[in-house]
Structure formats: C-alpha cells, structure tokens
Design a protein around this motif. Structure first.
Motif, mmCIF file in Angstrom:
data_model
loop_
_atom_site.group_PDB
_atom_site.id
_atom_site.type_symbol
_atom_site.label_atom_id
_atom_site.label_comp_id
_atom_site.label_asym_id
_atom_site.label_seq_id
_atom_site.Cartn_x
_atom_site.Cartn_y
_atom_site.Cartn_z
ATOM 1 N N ASN A 42 -7.876 0.095 7.287
ATOM 2 C CA ASN A 42 -6.509 0.555 7.035
ATOM 3 C C ASN A 42 -5.859 -0.205 5.881
ATOM 4 O O ASN A 42 -5.137 0.384 5.078
ATOM 5 C CB ASN A 42 -5.652 0.469 8.296
ATOM 6 N N GLU A 43 -6.098 -1.528 5.804
ATOM 7 C CA GLU A 43 -5.561 -2.310 4.683
ATOM 8 C C GLU A 43 -6.146 -1.813 3.360
ATOM 9 O O GLU A 43 -5.421 -1.668 2.378
ATOM 10 C CB GLU A 43 -5.909 -3.797 4.840
ATOM 11 N N LEU A 44 -7.430 -1.548 3.363
ATOM 12 C CA LEU A 44 -8.093 -1.070 2.151
ATOM 13 C C LEU A 44 -7.535 0.291 1.727
ATOM 14 O O LEU A 44 -7.225 0.506 0.551
ATOM 15 C CB LEU A 44 -9.603 -1.004 2.369
ATOM 16 N N ASP A 50 -1.611 2.353 -2.691
ATOM 17 C CA ASP A 50 -0.585 1.656 -3.465
ATOM 18 C C ASP A 50 -0.954 1.570 -4.949
ATOM 19 O O ASP A 50 -0.079 1.530 -5.810
ATOM 20 C CB ASP A 50 -0.338 0.252 -2.912
ATOM 21 N N MET A 51 -2.250 1.530 -5.245
ATOM 22 C CA MET A 51 -2.713 1.497 -6.633
ATOM 23 C C MET A 51 -2.684 2.882 -7.262
ATOM 24 O O MET A 51 -2.821 3.015 -8.471
ATOM 25 C CB MET A 51 -4.144 0.957 -6.713
ATOM 26 N N LEU A 101 6.081 -5.939 -7.482
ATOM 27 C CA LEU A 101 6.136 -4.948 -8.556
ATOM 28 C C LEU A 101 4.976 -3.954 -8.522
ATOM 29 O O LEU A 101 4.932 -3.041 -9.346
ATOM 30 C CB LEU A 101 6.169 -5.649 -9.922
ATOM 31 N N GLY A 102 4.038 -4.155 -7.599
ATOM 32 C CA GLY A 102 2.944 -3.200 -7.513
ATOM 33 C C GLY A 102 1.638 -3.817 -7.063
ATOM 34 O O GLY A 102 1.535 -5.026 -6.835
ATOM 35 N N THR A 103 0.649 -2.948 -6.947
ATOM 36 C CA THR A 103 -0.704 -3.341 -6.547
ATOM 37 C C THR A 103 -1.642 -2.882 -7.650
ATOM 38 O O THR A 103 -1.537 -1.751 -8.122
ATOM 39 C CB THR A 103 -1.087 -2.676 -5.213
#
Length: 144
Positions: A42-44, A50-51, A101-103
């Motif tokens: 799930n994290e992956l 997010d990317m 600010l992001g992934t």
C-alpha cells in the motif's frame, strides 16, 4: 513541517548524493533503508500515485534480476509487478524522496532540488566530482 523521507540504498551513489543534497539544505531526513525495511504494498502504491507514475517507472531495469525474471515483458500486470517488488525489494528504483512539496524518484540526484522546501546552504559536489551547488547555494547550470 512534514518530515522529509528518503527510501535509500547506501550502496548506491545516486542515493548517497541525494541524501547529501537533502542534508545540504539543513535538514536531517527520515532515512528508510528499503532493502532492510521495504515499503508495504500500500505504501508503494501511494508513493507511485503521489509521483504520478506507474509501477514500471519504479522498476530498476538495470538490476540483473529484472532481466532474469523477464520483467520487461508487457504481459505483467501492475499487481504482478508489485508482487515481484515485494518479494525482491532490490527491484525498486531508488532513491524515492517524499517532502511537503512532492514525491519524486530522484534520478539524477539533483532532481531532489525541485522538491526541497529549504534552499541549499553551501557548495555541493557529487561523488563523481560534478559540481551541483555553488558557494552561494545556487544550482550550477549543466554545461551546454
């Protein structure tokens, strides 16, 4: 402020340079050695989402195991590819950095500069001798 996280492999030069650039901004990130503590499925999935990328974007194509398993074949589904990464974390491309600010998958390492909330604090030269940040903390433009 949201802590900066780096999914890091200390044996990888790009990952070491990325970590050093984060530290050069005056921040000590949460370092996750993903070979010892891999992200959950799930994290992956969340990191990839997010990317704004795909599972294939985070597969390490230069890894011998990638070729041995034939992971370049188009028939593998995202779920199957996630299974392979879960079973063999070395297949995960690195480093992945998460900031407020992001992934981003930080290849090349200076890609991290686009998502660091803090400016660079001084000069920075990569392990291979490439100068990235000057004395004023400004990004050095690549030679044309």
């Amino acid at each position: 402020m949201k802590p900066i996280k780096i999914f890091h492999n200390p044996r990888c030069g790009t990952s070491r340079n990325t970590l050093a650039l984060i530290r050069n901004s005056g921040v000590e990130p949460v370092v996750i050695e993903y070979l010892k503590t891999p992200p959950t499925r799930n994290e992956l999935k969340q990191l990839i989402s997010d990317m704004g990328g795909t599972v294939r974007d985070v597969l390490r194509q230069k890894e011998t195991l990638y070729k041995e398993l034939g992971l370049d074949a188009p028939h593998w589904t995202d779920e199957q590819l996630l299974d392979f990464i879960g079973e063999h974390p070395i297949l995960l491309q690195r480093p992945i950095v998460v900031t407020a600010l992001g992934t981003r998958l930080c290849r090349p390492s200076e890609a991290v500069l686009d998502i660091l909330p803090q400016p660079q604090t001084g000069t920075f030269t990569k392990e291979d001798g490439e100068r990235v940040i000057d004395e004023k903390g400004q990004r050095v433009k690549a030679a044309e």
